[in-house]
Motif scaffolding. Structure first.
Motif, mmCIF file in Angstrom:
data_model
loop_
_atom_site.group_PDB
_atom_site.id
_atom_site.type_symbol
_atom_site.label_atom_id
_atom_site.label_comp_id
_atom_site.label_asym_id
_atom_site.label_seq_id
_atom_site.Cartn_x
_atom_site.Cartn_y
_atom_site.Cartn_z
ATOM 1 N N HIS A 181 0.863 -1.173 0.000
ATOM 2 C CA HIS A 181 0.000 0.000 0.000
ATOM 3 C C HIS A 181 0.907 1.232 0.000
ATOM 4 C CE1 HIS A 181 -3.552 -2.434 1.203
ATOM 5 N NE2 HIS A 181 -2.665 -3.135 1.873
ATOM 6 N N CYS A 216 -4.786 5.869 -0.277
ATOM 7 C CA CYS A 216 -3.795 4.845 -0.581
ATOM 8 C C CYS A 216 -3.352 5.094 -2.018
ATOM 9 C CB CYS A 216 -4.386 3.444 -0.454
ATOM 10 S SG CYS A 216 -3.194 2.146 -0.866
ATOM 11 N N GLU A 218 -1.111 3.127 -3.843
ATOM 12 C CA GLU A 218 -0.504 1.981 -4.524
ATOM 13 C C GLU A 218 -1.615 0.972 -4.754
ATOM 14 O OE1 GLU A 218 3.049 1.510 -5.330
ATOM 15 O OE2 GLU A 218 1.871 0.176 -6.601
ATOM 16 N N CYS A 220 -3.842 -1.765 -4.634
ATOM 17 C CA CYS A 220 -3.659 -2.848 -3.662
ATOM 18 C C CYS A 220 -4.826 -3.825 -3.677
ATOM 19 C CB CYS A 220 -3.479 -2.251 -2.272
ATOM 20 S SG CYS A 220 -4.890 -1.253 -1.742
ATOM 21 N N HIS A 224 -8.980 -0.750 -3.320
ATOM 22 C CA HIS A 224 -7.887 0.225 -3.231
ATOM 23 C C HIS A 224 -8.412 1.660 -3.109
ATOM 24 C CE1 HIS A 224 -4.501 2.677 -4.379
ATOM 25 N NE2 HIS A 224 -5.045 2.989 -5.525
ATOM 26 N N MET A 227 -9.845 3.073 0.811
ATOM 27 C CA MET A 227 -9.076 3.123 2.073
ATOM 28 C C MET A 227 -8.397 4.481 2.223
ATOM 29 S SD MET A 227 -6.054 0.301 1.268
ATOM 30 C CE MET A 227 -5.057 0.776 2.661
HETATM 31 CU CU CU Z 1 -3.957 0.140 -0.232
#
Ligand code: CU
Length: 371
Positions: A181, A216, A218, A220, A224, A227
């Protein structure tokens, strides 16, 4: 940049949403200045290069009878086009390096916070204090499903934001429970990968109290985009009071847990709490109606787990399932929350098994299985 446009809109300023934010720390200001300096250098280079090209094309065109110049192997030209870019690059590298060194220097921090990413939430632990919690997306599902009008902080709001003091150096230790992340708050100019098995460092010193939002950064997995990072910066005295309250709340929760172990929670309160826990921790994968996502996340309605042996059901919630996205919730949830969510999953969506699981059942399960 969504986070900035939201913040700008709320504070009445109108900085360009096309540019980098100046942020609220000395480092973010330095990063902004660096960005502008290099941008202007690029503008000047662009004007000079295209100017010379245009001049050459217009005034030295064939139709004017101009003959091509020949300066092959001209020492003067070759030295010039080596030295000039070299000087420009060094001129950019000196301020950039000094800012980068400052950004990497997380020493002598007043406070250290361990930031752990997991699919799909953030966990914060105040290393020097007995305080830790998860921070989960709080945007209602109805907004995500376009049933309600979306709020101003759509997908940039959480149930429990990270709280930090202003005017103090806060060090972040970034890591992850599962995949990579990246914890990103544009206003702090902090964007750092959270890698499983590694610890990355970052730091910030916020100048102005306020609420700062990020995401976040990256890719993930499935959620994604769900978050977000929300940080509340409080004046030091207010922060200390907040921290003290958190420490006391934790003690009270431990006492409450001990009390619940000695009694039975009513079926209704288990179901009510269970629905809440399910919505926050389980619905992202198993869906709000328990149907799961076919082929990806198993459904719970009438499944072998929710209709079978209670112990196996508790086991999968407490310990997770290796090799799948099912996490171990023993450390994320309290005994009462686990008891409630197991009860809920066995009685919701028309299953009405009548099973009710108590906090002490979970306590016994965890302690007998040698955890
Ligand atoms: Cu993430």
């Amino acid at each position: 940049m969504l986070a900035n446009s939201v913040k700008a809109a709320s504070s009445g300023e109108s900085p360009s949403t096309y540019n980098l934010t100046k942020g609220v720390t000395d480092i973010s200001q330095q990063v902004y200045d660096l960005h502008m300096t290099i941008f202007y250098i690029c503008v000047v280079i662009g004007i000079v290069v295209f100017g010379v090209m245009l001049y050459a094309m217009v005034f030295h065109r064939k139709s004017r009878g101009v003959k091509a110049a020949n300066f092959h192997e001209s020492l003067k030209v070759e030295v010039a086009w080596t030295i000039i870019p070299f000087i420009i690059l060094i001129g950019m590298a000196i301020p950039a390096t000094s800012t980068l060194l400052d950004m990497e220097d997380a020493s002598e921090a007043d406070l250290t916070i361990v930031v752990t990413g997991s699919q799909w939430k953030w966990h914060y632990r105040y290393l020097e204090h007995d305080v830790e919690f998860y921070s989960l997306l709080s945007t209602p599902v109805e907004q995500i499903q376009n049933k309600w009008i979306k709020g101003d902080d759509y997908l940039l709001e959480v149930d429990k934001p990270l709280v930090i003091p202003t005017d103090r150096k806060v060090r972040f230790l970034m890591t992850s429970d599962d995949v990579i992340h990246s914890w990103w708050v544009p206003d702090f100019a902090v964007k750092k990968d959270a890698n499983p098995g590694f610890i990355n460092e970052a730091w910030t010193k916020v100048n102005e109290p306020g609420i700062y939002r990020g995401q976040c950064a990256e890719l993930c997995g499935k959620d994604h985009g769900f978050m977000p990072v929300v940080v509340t910066a409080l004046e030091p005295a207010k922060f200390d009071a907040w921290l003290q309250k958190e420490i006391e709340a934790k003690k009270a929760a431990a006492a409450e847990e001990a009390r619940l172990l000695a009694m039975n929670m009513s079926f209704d309160s288990l179901m009510k709490e269970g629905e809440k826990v399910y919505g926050a921790y389980c619905a992202a994968c198993h869906q709000a109606n328990g149907a799961g996502l076919p082929g990806v996340f198993p459904g719970l309605v009438g499944s072998a787990i929710t209709t079978g042996d209670v112990k196996e059901h508790i086991d999968i919630v407490v310990n997770g399932k290796k090799g799948t996205a099912m996490q171990a919730f023993a450390k994320q949830l309290t005994l009462a929350q686990i008891a409630a969510v197991v009860t809920y999953e066995r009685n919701a969506w028309g299953m009405n098994s009548g099973d009710s699981v108590q906090p002490k059942d979970i306590y016994q399960f965890i302690n007998n299985s040698g955890e």
